[in-house]
Write a protein that holds these residues in place. Structure first.
Motif, mmCIF file in Angstrom:
data_model
loop_
_atom_site.group_PDB
_atom_site.id
_atom_site.type_symbol
_atom_site.label_atom_id
_atom_site.label_comp_id
_atom_site.label_asym_id
_atom_site.label_seq_id
_atom_site.Cartn_x
_atom_site.Cartn_y
_atom_site.Cartn_z
ATOM 1 N N ILE A 117 0.849 -1.202 0.000
ATOM 2 C CA ILE A 117 0.000 0.000 0.000
ATOM 3 C C ILE A 117 0.878 1.244 0.000
ATOM 4 C CG2 ILE A 117 -1.483 1.408 1.534
ATOM 5 C CD1 ILE A 117 -3.027 -0.536 -0.264
ATOM 6 N N SER A 118 1.935 1.226 0.763
ATOM 7 C CA SER A 118 2.858 2.352 0.788
ATOM 8 C C SER A 118 3.408 2.612 -0.608
ATOM 9 C CB SER A 118 4.000 2.059 1.764
ATOM 10 O OG SER A 118 4.988 3.047 1.680
ATOM 11 N N LYS A 119 3.823 1.552 -1.291
ATOM 12 C CA LYS A 119 4.364 1.679 -2.632
ATOM 13 C C LYS A 119 3.304 2.178 -3.622
ATOM 14 C CE LYS A 119 8.125 -1.681 -2.275
ATOM 15 N NZ LYS A 119 9.174 -0.758 -2.652
ATOM 16 N N ALA A 120 2.092 1.657 -3.485
ATOM 17 C CA ALA A 120 1.008 2.054 -4.391
ATOM 18 C C ALA A 120 0.581 3.500 -4.167
ATOM 19 C CB ALA A 120 -0.192 1.125 -4.208
ATOM 20 N N ALA A 121 0.583 3.932 -2.917
ATOM 21 C CA ALA A 121 0.114 5.274 -2.598
ATOM 22 C C ALA A 121 1.160 6.356 -2.874
ATOM 23 C CB ALA A 121 -0.303 5.336 -1.128
ATOM 24 N N ARG A 122 2.433 6.052 -2.623
ATOM 25 C CA ARG A 122 3.453 7.092 -2.682
ATOM 26 C C ARG A 122 4.416 6.999 -3.858
ATOM 27 N NH1 ARG A 122 2.560 10.255 2.060
ATOM 28 N NH2 ARG A 122 0.411 9.636 2.411
ATOM 29 N N ALA A 123 4.525 5.836 -4.477
ATOM 30 C CA ALA A 123 5.427 5.696 -5.632
ATOM 31 C C ALA A 123 4.818 4.733 -6.645
ATOM 32 C CB ALA A 123 6.796 5.218 -5.161
ATOM 33 N N PRO A 124 3.612 5.030 -7.121
ATOM 34 C CA PRO A 124 2.919 4.085 -8.001
ATOM 35 C C PRO A 124 3.629 3.820 -9.325
ATOM 36 C CG PRO A 124 1.749 6.178 -7.922
ATOM 37 C CD PRO A 124 2.831 6.237 -6.890
ATOM 38 N N ASP A 125 4.205 4.836 -9.942
ATOM 39 C CA ASP A 125 4.857 4.633 -11.234
ATOM 40 C C ASP A 125 6.097 3.762 -11.094
ATOM 41 O OD1 ASP A 125 2.896 6.127 -12.501
ATOM 42 O OD2 ASP A 125 4.016 8.004 -12.258
ATOM 43 N N LYS A 126 6.881 4.023 -10.076
ATOM 44 C CA LYS A 126 8.107 3.268 -9.835
ATOM 45 C C LYS A 126 7.813 1.793 -9.537
ATOM 46 C CE LYS A 126 11.931 3.137 -6.554
ATOM 47 N NZ LYS A 126 12.469 3.698 -5.335
ATOM 48 N N ASN A 127 6.655 1.525 -8.927
ATOM 49 C CA ASN A 127 6.312 0.168 -8.481
ATOM 50 C C ASN A 127 5.202 -0.471 -9.295
ATOM 51 O OD1 ASN A 127 8.031 -0.151 -5.969
ATOM 52 N ND2 ASN A 127 7.046 1.828 -5.610
ATOM 53 N N ARG A 128 4.958 0.065 -10.470
ATOM 54 C CA ARG A 128 3.847 -0.395 -11.314
ATOM 55 C C ARG A 128 3.887 -1.903 -11.592
ATOM 56 N NH1 ARG A 128 0.067 1.092 -14.007
ATOM 57 N NH2 ARG A 128 -0.533 1.474 -16.104
ATOM 58 N N SER A 129 5.009 -2.421 -12.042
ATOM 59 C CA SER A 129 5.061 -3.842 -12.408
ATOM 60 C C SER A 129 4.882 -4.738 -11.177
ATOM 61 C CB SER A 129 6.354 -4.182 -13.142
ATOM 62 O OG SER A 129 7.469 -3.959 -12.319
ATOM 63 N N LEU A 130 5.444 -4.351 -10.062
ATOM 64 C CA LEU A 130 5.295 -5.120 -8.818
ATOM 65 C C LEU A 130 3.826 -5.180 -8.391
ATOM 66 C CD1 LEU A 130 6.624 -6.511 -6.319
ATOM 67 C CD2 LEU A 130 6.719 -4.233 -5.298
ATOM 68 N N LEU A 131 3.164 -4.037 -8.431
ATOM 69 C CA LEU A 131 1.766 -3.980 -8.011
ATOM 70 C C LEU A 131 0.836 -4.662 -9.012
ATOM 71 C CD1 LEU A 131 2.125 -0.428 -6.597
ATOM 72 C CD2 LEU A 131 1.429 -2.426 -5.259
ATOM 73 N N THR A 132 1.160 -4.569 -10.286
ATOM 74 C CA THR A 132 0.373 -5.269 -11.309
ATOM 75 C C THR A 132 0.468 -6.776 -11.083
ATOM 76 O OG1 THR A 132 0.717 -3.481 -12.904
ATOM 77 C CG2 THR A 132 0.109 -5.643 -13.789
ATOM 78 N N GLU A 133 1.666 -7.265 -10.826
ATOM 79 C CA GLU A 133 1.858 -8.687 -10.548
ATOM 80 C C GLU A 133 1.085 -9.108 -9.298
ATOM 81 O OE1 GLU A 133 5.385 -11.853 -9.282
ATOM 82 O OE2 GLU A 133 5.937 -9.815 -9.863
ATOM 83 N N TYR A 134 1.151 -8.286 -8.249
ATOM 84 C CA TYR A 134 0.461 -8.615 -7.001
ATOM 85 C C TYR A 134 -1.050 -8.695 -7.227
ATOM 86 C CZ TYR A 134 -1.446 -8.262 -2.327
ATOM 87 O OH TYR A 134 -2.180 -8.488 -1.179
#
Length: 158
Positions: A117-134
């Protein structure tokens, strides 16, 4: 890896405090190191495709000599304590799983839902592939609840 570092750090603080006591000097107090970010996901055994990271983000209440030794021990493993890691935003609901409790060092890692959630809320572009996979693998109900509470637009990762 981080648990082993905590064990070595605890032994170092114990020895340092024994020497300080023998010399009539002030001892270092116990501290709690909370690991955040990608290193928390790695230590939790996440099955996500995580990029190798050298940075270690922590919230810690240690004194300077312990921080210096912690940095040194991390560097022996090819890791680096992120100088601004303590500035990472984590949700209030973050739960910390204890990995090690020594005489002077306690080590915990942030739970995966809170880290994501921290990654999605504060650095979504940087963590896009990680969150898409999740999300493709099926997000937990807790993650979805936190996303709603913190107004994270999950559609951007689909």
């Amino acid at each position: 890896m981080i648990r082993r570092i905590a064990e070595v750090l605890d032994a170092w603080v114990t020895q340092t405090n024994l020497e300080a006591q023998a010399e009539g000097m002030r001892r270092l107090p116990p501290c709690h190191i909370r690991v955040l970010g990608q290193m928390a996901l790695l230590e939790a055994g996440s099955r996500l495709s995580l990029l190798a990271t050298n940075d270690v983000d922590v919230y810690a209440d240690y004194e300077y000599p312990i921080e210096v030794e912690f940095k040194r021990l991390l560097s022996l493993e090819g890791k680096e304590l992120d100088p601004v890691g303590h500035e990472i935003w984590m949700p209030r609901e973050t739960e910390y799983v204890h990995l090690f409790k020594g005489r002077f060092i306690r080590l915990s890692v942030a739970d995966s839902d809170a880290v994501l959630i921290s990654k999605a809320a504060r650095a979504p572009d940087k963590n896009r592939s990680l969150l898409t996979e999740y999300l493709a693998g099926g997000a937990s109900q807790r993650f979805l609840s936190l996303a709603t509470k913190y107004k994270v637009d999950l559609e951007r990762f689909l």
